[in-house]
Motif scaffolding. Structure first.
Motif, PDB file in Angstrom:
ATOM      1  N   ASP A 177      24.544  43.799  42.819  1.00 65.60           N
ATOM      2  CA  ASP A 177      25.993  43.573  42.888  1.00 65.60           C
ATOM      3  C   ASP A 177      26.592  43.837  41.518  1.00 65.60           C
ATOM      4  O   ASP A 177      26.564  42.979  40.641  1.00 65.60           O
ATOM      5  CB  ASP A 177      26.280  42.129  43.331  1.00 65.60           C
ATOM      6  N   ALA A 178      27.090  45.076  41.357  1.00 63.41           N
ATOM      7  CA  ALA A 178      27.758  45.448  40.099  1.00 63.41           C
ATOM      8  C   ALA A 178      29.214  45.796  40.414  1.00 63.41           C
ATOM      9  O   ALA A 178      29.798  46.736  39.855  1.00 63.41           O
ATOM     10  CB  ALA A 178      27.039  46.621  39.442  1.00 63.41           C
ATOM     11  N   LEU A 179      29.808  44.995  41.329  1.00 61.90           N
ATOM     12  CA  LEU A 179      31.183  45.286  41.761  1.00 61.90           C
ATOM     13  C   LEU A 179      32.193  44.797  40.734  1.00 61.90           C
ATOM     14  O   LEU A 179      32.983  45.535  40.187  1.00 61.90           O
ATOM     15  CB  LEU A 179      31.443  44.652  43.129  1.00 61.90           C
ATOM     16  N   PHE A 180      32.113  43.467  40.492  1.00 61.83           N
ATOM     17  CA  PHE A 180      33.072  42.880  39.543  1.00 61.83           C
ATOM     18  C   PHE A 180      32.342  41.916  38.613  1.00 61.83           C
ATOM     19  O   PHE A 180      31.405  41.236  38.999  1.00 61.83           O
ATOM     20  CB  PHE A 180      34.146  42.057  40.277  1.00 61.83           C
ATOM     21  N   GLY A 181      32.887  41.793  37.437  1.00 66.49           N
ATOM     22  CA  GLY A 181      32.361  40.794  36.492  1.00 66.49           C
ATOM     23  C   GLY A 181      33.541  39.991  35.967  1.00 66.49           C
ATOM     24  O   GLY A 181      34.340  39.477  36.742  1.00 66.49           O
ATOM     25  N   THR A 182      33.661  39.958  34.649  1.00 56.93           N
ATOM     26  CA  THR A 182      34.699  39.109  34.043  1.00 56.93           C
ATOM     27  C   THR A 182      36.097  39.690  34.210  1.00 56.93           C
ATOM     28  O   THR A 182      37.072  39.037  33.877  1.00 56.93           O
ATOM     29  CB  THR A 182      34.425  38.945  32.542  1.00 56.93           C
TER      30      THR A 182
END
Ligand SMILES: NC(=O)C1=CN([C@@H]2O[C@H](COP(=O)(O)OP(=O)(O)OC[C@H]3O[C@@H](n4cnc5c(N)ncnc54)[C@H](O)[C@@H]3O)[C@@H](O)[C@H]2O)[C@H](O)CC1
Ligand SMILES: [K+]
Length: 528
Positions: free
Chosen positions: A132-137
């Protein structure tokens, strides 16, 4: 352990580049490598050949981290597929650099299309692991379509999921999940752990949290000067007093527990015994005189004192009879089973006005203060409030703040910080992941405890435990976070032995000394 907000993290990122010349691309490379390390060690037993990973890459640098992971696993022989949620030409910066590399390498790359979600289901079915590299900060609000549908498909697919930095859909600073959110087994958070990973429900979505090393110099990763901390054993062990052979019970304070009205003598008994179990030297339970025989029968090591009262409550003028006791006491614990009778209300007000002893205010003491908050804001008592610790659960906090439980729970840190500042006192906002806030102090989040604590009397035990620690000379904030930690750790140890459902408050009394000894031993071993 220090925790950071998203803005703090971004500032540390900038500092890494500005101060130490570490380019963002290098940070991203290290971020990707730290994730590769977790995948190889925890999921693939270091045998990536032929393993199938589906990388979901969002439009920002979180997606960029995902591309780095794809490149390294592809080079190690894994079968990599990448699904991007934005058109390739929309990428910029470090993410664009890494997107171009994986494209040039010929790693299969698809753009998410709303009308082809069925194919996404097939891609998920054909993967061993999902990244899951969709959203972070950079995430805000709720995931928009078609990403929201993608998240739901991921959660339905039943595959192992590793989240990059944060599970997508989670608010980094509050742990709030406003819409759909990825449920991960492991979250590899970059550089410094984000607060939302340790608050509910964020902690449930994050799974196990691993802090990824992105080569921040120690000066950047310092534990000092943080605004938020996850309470840990080391902090609590450091706060607990030494017990030297030469010391005697007078050195460990005297707690007055005031409460125990009709039907609630058990609350005063639990709080009193908890204060003793915490290591306090002396404890006296002050109860209405007509219930004195009941309390005296229940309590052995705890002394009992009959205060003027009738019909199971305290007389308005009962305070006068206690003045002699105050001279011999170190700390008050007011509230366990206090009741809210008319006489008791006047009694409490006079009590808090006439003595400036440090005090833990819990349960009905808080409910009475909620009906007349003047003493919480009156400048006349500002100095005294610095020595108070309020221990509300969300319902009591809602009444104290004149709002609803939903508002309290939706921003537990903000609520606790604002209240502690407005009242000038230490606030322990109980609940899953208790929050401890005090003026001029970092915010502490307690990770221990479990739903087994949702049982009558456990709050009385916490109030007594915190008062007992306060009586031993521990400062209010340290007594508050240490009490919460010990209380929750005792409950976790009991739950491991007996399960959560059957946990009763009295069990905690037996376990608290065991936890204290465990912490003391750890402290001695750290000292070497
Ligand atoms: N030291 C570090 O922490 C490092 C962090 N890295 C990674 O970078 C991300 C932060 O990257 P950023 O581009 O700022 O944000 P995101 O990748 O989280 O992307 C957010 C992106 O998505 C769009 N968006 C925001 N909210 C929504 C929404 N509700 N629905 C749809 N789309 C949304 C918006 O356009 C944003 O731009 C950090 O988490 C790390 O993973 C570095 O790579 C390494 C160092
Ligand atoms: K993510």
């Amino acid at each position: 352990m220090r925790l950071v907000q998203a803005d703090e993290m971004r500032e540390l990122d900038r500092e890494a580049t500005r101060r130490f010349g570490i380019p963002g691309l290098l940070l991203m490379e290290n971020a990707g490598l730290s994730i590769v390390d977790v995948i190889l060690k925890r999921f693939w037993d270091n045998k990536p050949q032929g393993k199938r990973i589906l990388i979901l890459a969002g439009p920002g640098n979180n997606g960029g981290d995902g591309f780095v992971v794809g490149r390294h696993l592809f080079n190690r022989g894994a079968e990599v597929k990448i699904l991007i949620t934005a058109p390739p030409d929309s990428y910029g910066g470090d993410a664009e650099v890494n997107l171009k590399i994986v494209s040039e390498m010929g790693i299969p790359l698809r753009v998410l299309e709303p009308e082809r979600l069925r194919e996404v289901e097939e891609m998920l079915a054909g993967a061993d692991l999902v990244l899951d590299a969709l959203f972070g900060t950079g995430f805000r609000g709720v995931p928009r379509e078609p990403v929201a549908s993608l998240i739901r498909l991921v959660n339905k697919a039943g595959k192992a999921v590793v989240a990059v930095d944060l599970p997508s859909g989670l608010e980094a600073d509050t742990g709030r999940v406003a819409g759909d959110c990825v449920r991960a087994q492991v979250t590899v958070t970059m550089g410094m752990p984000k607060i939302g990973l340790y608050l509910e429900p964020g902690a449930q979505y994050a799974g196990e949290v691993v802090v990824g090393d992105i080569s921040f110099p120690p000066e950047l990763k310092t534990e000092e000067g943080g605004n938020y901390y996850l309470v840990d054993e080391e902090m609590v062990a450091a706060a607990l007093p030494e017990r030297l052979p030469t010391q005697h019970k007078g050195d460990f304070g005297h707690v007055l527990v005031i409460g125990g009205t009709r039907g609630y003598t058990g609350a005063a008994a639990l709080a009193s015994n908890a204060a003793l179990r915490s290591g306090a030297g002396l404890v006296t339970a002050v109860v209405p005189e007509d219930l004195y025989p009941v309390a005296a029968a229940k309590l052995t090591e705890v002394m009992t004192f009959p205060a003027p009262g009738k019909d199971g409550g305290f007389d308005a003028g009962a305070c006068a009879a206690l003045m002699g006791l105050f001279g011999r006491a170190t700390v008050l614990a007011v509230g366990p089973g206090l009741g809210q009778g008319e006489g008791t209300v006047s009694f409490l007000r006079e009590l808090l006005e006439r003595t400036d002893l440090p005090a833990v205010l819990d349960a009905d003491a808080l409910n009475i203060l909620a009906r007349d908050r003047r003493i919480l804001t009156d400048p006349l008592f500002a100095e005294r409030r610095k020595r108070w610790i309020l221990t509300p659960h969300p319902g009591e906090m809602a009444r104290l703040c004149g709002t609803g439980v939903g508002e309290i729970q939706s921003d537990r840190i903000g609520v606790a910080v604002r209240a502690s500042r407005e009242w000038g006192t230490t606030v322990v906002l109980k609940g899953a992941r208790t929050v401890i806030a005090a003026p001029g102090s970092p915010v502490f989040i307690n990770p221990t405890g479990n739903p087994g604590l949702a049982s009558g009397g456990t709050g009385d035990v916490l109030a007594g435990l915190v008062a007992g620690l306060l009586a031993q000379g521990i400062a209010p904030v340290e007594a508050a976070f240490s009490g919460a930690f010990i209380h929750g750790l005792a409950a976790d140890r009991i739950a491991r032995q007996k399960g959560m459902a059957g946990l009763v408050a009295g069990d905690l009394l037996e376990e608290i000394p065991v936890v204290l000894e465990l912490l003391a031993r750890r402290k001695r071993s750290w000292r070497g």
